[in-house]
Motif scaffolding. Structure first.
Motif, short mmCIF file in Angstrom:
data_model
loop_
_atom_site.label_atom_id
_atom_site.label_comp_id
_atom_site.label_asym_id
_atom_site.label_seq_id
_atom_site.Cartn_x
_atom_site.Cartn_y
_atom_site.Cartn_z
N TRP A 84 0.84 -1.19 0.00
CA TRP A 84 0.00 0.00 0.00
C TRP A 84 0.88 1.24 0.00
O TRP A 84 1.77 1.37 0.83
CB TRP A 84 -0.92 0.00 1.21
N VAL A 85 0.60 2.14 -0.91
CA VAL A 85 1.38 3.38 -1.03
C VAL A 85 0.48 4.55 -0.60
O VAL A 85 -0.58 4.77 -1.19
CB VAL A 85 1.87 3.60 -2.47
N SER A 86 0.90 5.23 0.45
CA SER A 86 0.12 6.38 0.94
C SER A 86 0.42 7.62 0.09
O SER A 86 1.35 7.62 -0.74
CB SER A 86 0.45 6.66 2.40
N GLU A 87 -0.35 8.67 0.31
CA GLU A 87 -0.16 9.88 -0.49
C GLU A 87 1.21 10.48 -0.30
O GLU A 87 1.73 11.13 -1.20
CB GLU A 87 -1.25 10.89 -0.15
N ASP A 88 1.84 10.27 0.86
CA ASP A 88 3.18 10.82 1.10
C ASP A 88 4.29 9.88 0.61
O ASP A 88 5.47 10.16 0.78
CB ASP A 88 3.39 11.15 2.57
N GLY A 89 3.91 8.75 -0.02
CA GLY A 89 4.87 7.83 -0.60
C GLY A 89 5.32 6.71 0.31
O GLY A 89 6.09 5.86 -0.10
N ALA A 90 4.84 6.69 1.56
CA ALA A 90 5.20 5.62 2.47
C ALA A 90 4.56 4.31 2.00
O ALA A 90 3.43 4.30 1.52
CB ALA A 90 4.73 5.94 3.88
N VAL A 91 5.32 3.23 2.13
CA VAL A 91 4.85 1.92 1.67
C VAL A 91 4.68 0.99 2.87
O VAL A 91 5.59 0.84 3.69
CB VAL A 91 5.83 1.30 0.65
N THR A 92 3.51 0.35 2.96
CA THR A 92 3.24 -0.65 3.98
C THR A 92 2.70 -1.88 3.27
O THR A 92 2.34 -1.82 2.09
CB THR A 92 2.21 -0.17 5.02
N HIS A 93 2.65 -2.99 3.98
CA HIS A 93 2.04 -4.19 3.37
C HIS A 93 1.32 -4.98 4.44
O HIS A 93 1.57 -4.84 5.63
CB HIS A 93 3.07 -5.05 2.64
N ASP A 94 0.37 -5.81 3.96
CA ASP A 94 -0.43 -6.64 4.86
C ASP A 94 0.36 -7.84 5.31
O ASP A 94 1.23 -8.31 4.63
CB ASP A 94 -1.72 -7.09 4.17
#
Length: 125
Positions: A115-125
């Protein structure tokens, strides 16, 4: 990926609408391929049609793009079963709902969703 120590081997040219793998990277013997999708807008971005409304609503187009990403990720798992297969999506409710609907199956097939947030941070499930 580069900040996490991966060597980026290729990145698709979205300006020319290049088909195929969006991002391919390696780190040692590990390889990852990322299918990237954006969130569709209500209006065309192409300069020839800029500002003109699209016939499909963004949520409808997102469903099509999500399906295409899942298919590409599954094909990669079939052709390159030792490589990591990732779908990268903007963190929008439509994509979250679509992902939740197939989360178990994606997990069984070892397809990750980032998942890419609007600020460019990436997370995943």
């Amino acid at each position: 990926l580069a900040l996490a120590g991966w060597t980026v081997l290729s990145v698709a040219n979205t300006a020319t609408r290049e088909h195929g793998v969006d991002i391919e990277a390696s780190r040692g013997v590990d390889r990852v391929v990322v299918e990237v999708k954006g969130y569709p807008s209500r209006f065309y971005a192409d300069p020839r049609r800029a500002g003109e409304p699209k016939p499909a609503l963004p949520a409808s187009q997102a469903r099509v793009w999500f399906s295409q990403a899942v298919y590409a990720a599954m094909r990669l798992r079939t052709t390159q079963p030792t490589w990591a297969s990732v779908i990268a999506l903007p963190d929008f409710p439509t994509y979250r709902r679509l992902s939740e609907g197939v989360a178990w199956a994606l997990g069984q097939c070892a397809v990750q969703v980032w998942w890419v947030s609007e600020d460019g941070a990436v997370t995943h499930d």
